[in-house]
Design a protein around this motif. Sequence first.
Motif, PDB file in Angstrom:
ATOM      1  N   LYS A 158       0.853  -1.184   0.000  1.00 25.94           N
ATOM      2  CA  LYS A 158       0.000   0.000   0.000  1.00 25.94           C
ATOM      3  C   LYS A 158       0.892   1.238   0.000  1.00 25.94           C
ATOM      4  N   PRO A 159       0.392   2.394  -0.464  1.00 21.14           N
ATOM      5  CA  PRO A 159       1.212   3.600  -0.551  1.00 21.14           C
ATOM      6  C   PRO A 159       1.895   3.971   0.756  1.00 21.14           C
ATOM      7  N   ALA A 160       1.248   3.808   1.897  1.00 19.06           N
ATOM      8  CA  ALA A 160       1.835   4.212   3.162  1.00 19.06           C
ATOM      9  C   ALA A 160       3.055   3.376   3.536  1.00 19.06           C
ATOM     10  N   GLU A 161       3.261   2.254   2.863  1.00 18.70           N
ATOM     11  CA  GLU A 161       4.370   1.369   3.182  1.00 18.70           C
ATOM     12  C   GLU A 161       5.555   1.539   2.240  1.00 18.70           C
ATOM     13  N   ALA A 162       5.559   2.554   1.438  1.00 19.55           N
ATOM     14  CA  ALA A 162       6.500   2.657   0.336  1.00 19.55           C
ATOM     15  C   ALA A 162       7.764   3.408   0.707  1.00 19.55           C
ATOM     16  N   ALA A 201      11.704   2.224  -4.883  1.00 20.11           N
ATOM     17  CA  ALA A 201      10.606   2.563  -5.789  1.00 20.11           C
ATOM     18  C   ALA A 201      10.798   1.709  -7.031  1.00 20.11           C
ATOM     19  N   CYS A 202       9.747   1.005  -7.456  1.00 19.37           N
ATOM     20  CA  CYS A 202       9.865   0.056  -8.562  1.00 19.37           C
ATOM     21  C   CYS A 202       8.743   0.265  -9.586  1.00 19.37           C
ATOM     22  N   VAL A 203       9.060  -0.044 -10.850  1.00 15.80           N
ATOM     23  CA  VAL A 203       8.068   0.007 -11.929  1.00 15.80           C
ATOM     24  C   VAL A 203       8.173  -1.277 -12.734  1.00 15.80           C
ATOM     25  N   ASN A 204       7.021  -1.920 -12.961  1.00 14.64           N
ATOM     26  CA  ASN A 204       6.900  -3.083 -13.834  1.00 14.64           C
ATOM     27  C   ASN A 204       6.392  -2.597 -15.185  1.00 14.64           C
ATOM     28  N   LEU A 205       7.104  -2.909 -16.255  1.00 18.49           N
ATOM     29  CA  LEU A 205       6.642  -2.541 -17.602  1.00 18.49           C
ATOM     30  C   LEU A 205       5.874  -3.735 -18.152  1.00 18.49           C
ATOM     31  N   LEU A 206       4.546  -3.608 -18.188  1.00 18.48           N
ATOM     32  CA  LEU A 206       3.697  -4.725 -18.578  1.00 18.48           C
ATOM     33  C   LEU A 206       3.932  -5.127 -20.028  1.00 18.48           C
ATOM     34  N   SER A 241       3.800   8.004  -0.306  1.00 19.43           N
ATOM     35  CA  SER A 241       3.821   8.760   0.943  1.00 19.43           C
ATOM     36  C   SER A 241       5.231   9.302   1.174  1.00 19.43           C
ATOM     37  N   PRO A 242       5.387  10.306   2.018  1.00 20.52           N
ATOM     38  CA  PRO A 242       6.726  10.843   2.270  1.00 20.52           C
ATOM     39  C   PRO A 242       7.684   9.761   2.756  1.00 20.52           C
ATOM     40  N   TYR A 243       8.952   9.948   2.462  1.00 18.93           N
ATOM     41  CA  TYR A 243       9.975   8.972   2.814  1.00 18.93           C
ATOM     42  C   TYR A 243      10.054   8.783   4.331  1.00 18.93           C
ATOM     43  N   SER A 244      10.204   7.526   4.759  1.00 19.71           N
ATOM     44  CA  SER A 244      10.392   7.185   6.174  1.00 19.71           C
ATOM     45  C   SER A 244      11.425   6.074   6.261  1.00 19.71           C
ATOM     46  N   SER A 245      12.550   6.357   6.905  1.00 16.59           N
ATOM     47  CA  SER A 245      13.634   5.371   6.999  1.00 16.59           C
ATOM     48  C   SER A 245      13.274   4.173   7.866  1.00 16.59           C
ATOM     49  N   SER A 246      12.263   4.300   8.705  1.00 19.66           N
ATOM     50  CA  SER A 246      11.873   3.182   9.569  1.00 19.66           C
ATOM     51  C   SER A 246      11.005   2.164   8.852  1.00 19.66           C
ATOM     52  N   ASN A 247      10.579   2.473   7.660  1.00 18.14           N
ATOM     53  CA  ASN A 247       9.717   1.588   6.890  1.00 18.14           C
ATOM     54  C   ASN A 247      10.577   0.836   5.863  1.00 18.14           C
ATOM     55  N   THR A 248      10.456  -0.477   5.804  1.00 18.56           N
ATOM     56  CA  THR A 248      11.319  -1.279   4.921  1.00 18.56           C
ATOM     57  C   THR A 248      10.604  -1.824   3.690  1.00 18.56           C
ATOM     58  N   SER A 249       9.382  -1.404   3.440  1.00 17.33           N
ATOM     59  CA  SER A 249       8.644  -1.864   2.264  1.00 17.33           C
ATOM     60  C   SER A 249       9.026  -1.041   1.040  1.00 17.33           C
ATOM     61  N   SER A 250       8.547  -1.481  -0.121  1.00 14.02           N
ATOM     62  CA  SER A 250       8.803  -0.775  -1.380  1.00 14.02           C
ATOM     63  C   SER A 250       7.494  -0.301  -1.990  1.00 14.02           C
ATOM     64  N   VAL A 251       7.593   0.730  -2.833  1.00 13.29           N
ATOM     65  CA  VAL A 251       6.444   1.181  -3.601  1.00 13.29           C
ATOM     66  C   VAL A 251       6.573   0.570  -4.989  1.00 13.29           C
ATOM     67  N   VAL A 252       5.455   0.047  -5.521  1.00 13.66           N
ATOM     68  CA  VAL A 252       5.476  -0.648  -6.805  1.00 13.66           C
ATOM     69  C   VAL A 252       4.372  -0.090  -7.699  1.00 13.66           C
ATOM     70  N   TYR A 253       4.745   0.169  -8.956  1.00  7.54           N
ATOM     71  CA  TYR A 253       3.801   0.673  -9.947  1.00  7.54           C
ATOM     72  C   TYR A 253       3.839  -0.225 -11.180  1.00  7.54           C
ATOM     73  N   ASN A 254       2.740  -0.231 -11.933  1.00 10.62           N
ATOM     74  CA  ASN A 254       2.675  -0.888 -13.238  1.00 10.62           C
ATOM     75  C   ASN A 254       2.617   0.196 -14.305  1.00 10.62           C
ATOM     76  N   ALA A 255       3.363   0.005 -15.392  1.00 11.82           N
ATOM     77  CA  ALA A 255       3.343   0.940 -16.516  1.00 11.82           C
ATOM     78  C   ALA A 255       2.879   0.191 -17.762  1.00 11.82           C
ATOM     79  N   TRP A 256       2.120   0.892 -18.619  1.00 15.48           N
ATOM     80  CA  TRP A 256       1.645   0.321 -19.866  1.00 15.48           C
ATOM     81  C   TRP A 256       1.336   1.457 -20.825  1.00 15.48           C
ATOM     82  N   GLY A 257       0.824   1.142 -21.988  1.00 10.19           N
ATOM     83  CA  GLY A 257       0.451   2.154 -22.968  1.00 10.19           C
ATOM     84  C   GLY A 257       1.393   2.149 -24.164  1.00 10.19           C
TER      85      GLY A 257
END
Length: 166
Positions: free
Chosen positions: A26-30, A34-39, A103-119
């Motif tokens: 989820k965004p709050a865990e990002a 930061a990652c992008v998947n190119l579909l 969400s704003p950067y937080s060093s205490s959070n170890t998750s990643s933000v993931v997006y899908n790209a297409w078009g």
Amino acid sequence: MQIFRCSSFAAAAAAAALAVTVLAPKPAEAQSAACVNLLVGAGYAAWMGVEFAGTYHWSSSFPIGQHRCIKLPVKDMVDGNTYRVVVSAVLGSSKVPCTPEPSPYSSSNTSSVVYNAWGTTLNVHCEMPSAETTAVVEGVDITPSEAGLKALEKHKTEGELPPPTE
């Protein structure tokens, strides 16, 4: 030269996209990357980047069916800083922001933000997987487009390209 069967290649890519959609944070865990998947249905090769304080930090170029990540924090980023994730088609000139913004950067959070790209090269989309965007992405053709296959072959023969200039 490696030859892919479109049906098995598309099926594998669809499974990977589904896994990313189901497992995406989820965004709050990002925070850790930061990652992008190119579909597979995309019609372009791309770079993904993190924009922070007016500077872009770019990944290497990547073709359809692959992903790239940028480790966070980038240079000079501290807790509470805002940043954007962007995608740029290799043959395009735009830097398309991914939505929603992380969400704003937080060093205490170890998750990643993931997006899908297409078009297409001139119509790049980049969105975080959610119930709403999953319906949109499911409607995207998972058969590699002719432009996407050309971009993939070009990437195989020419290798990674230097990132866009700012």
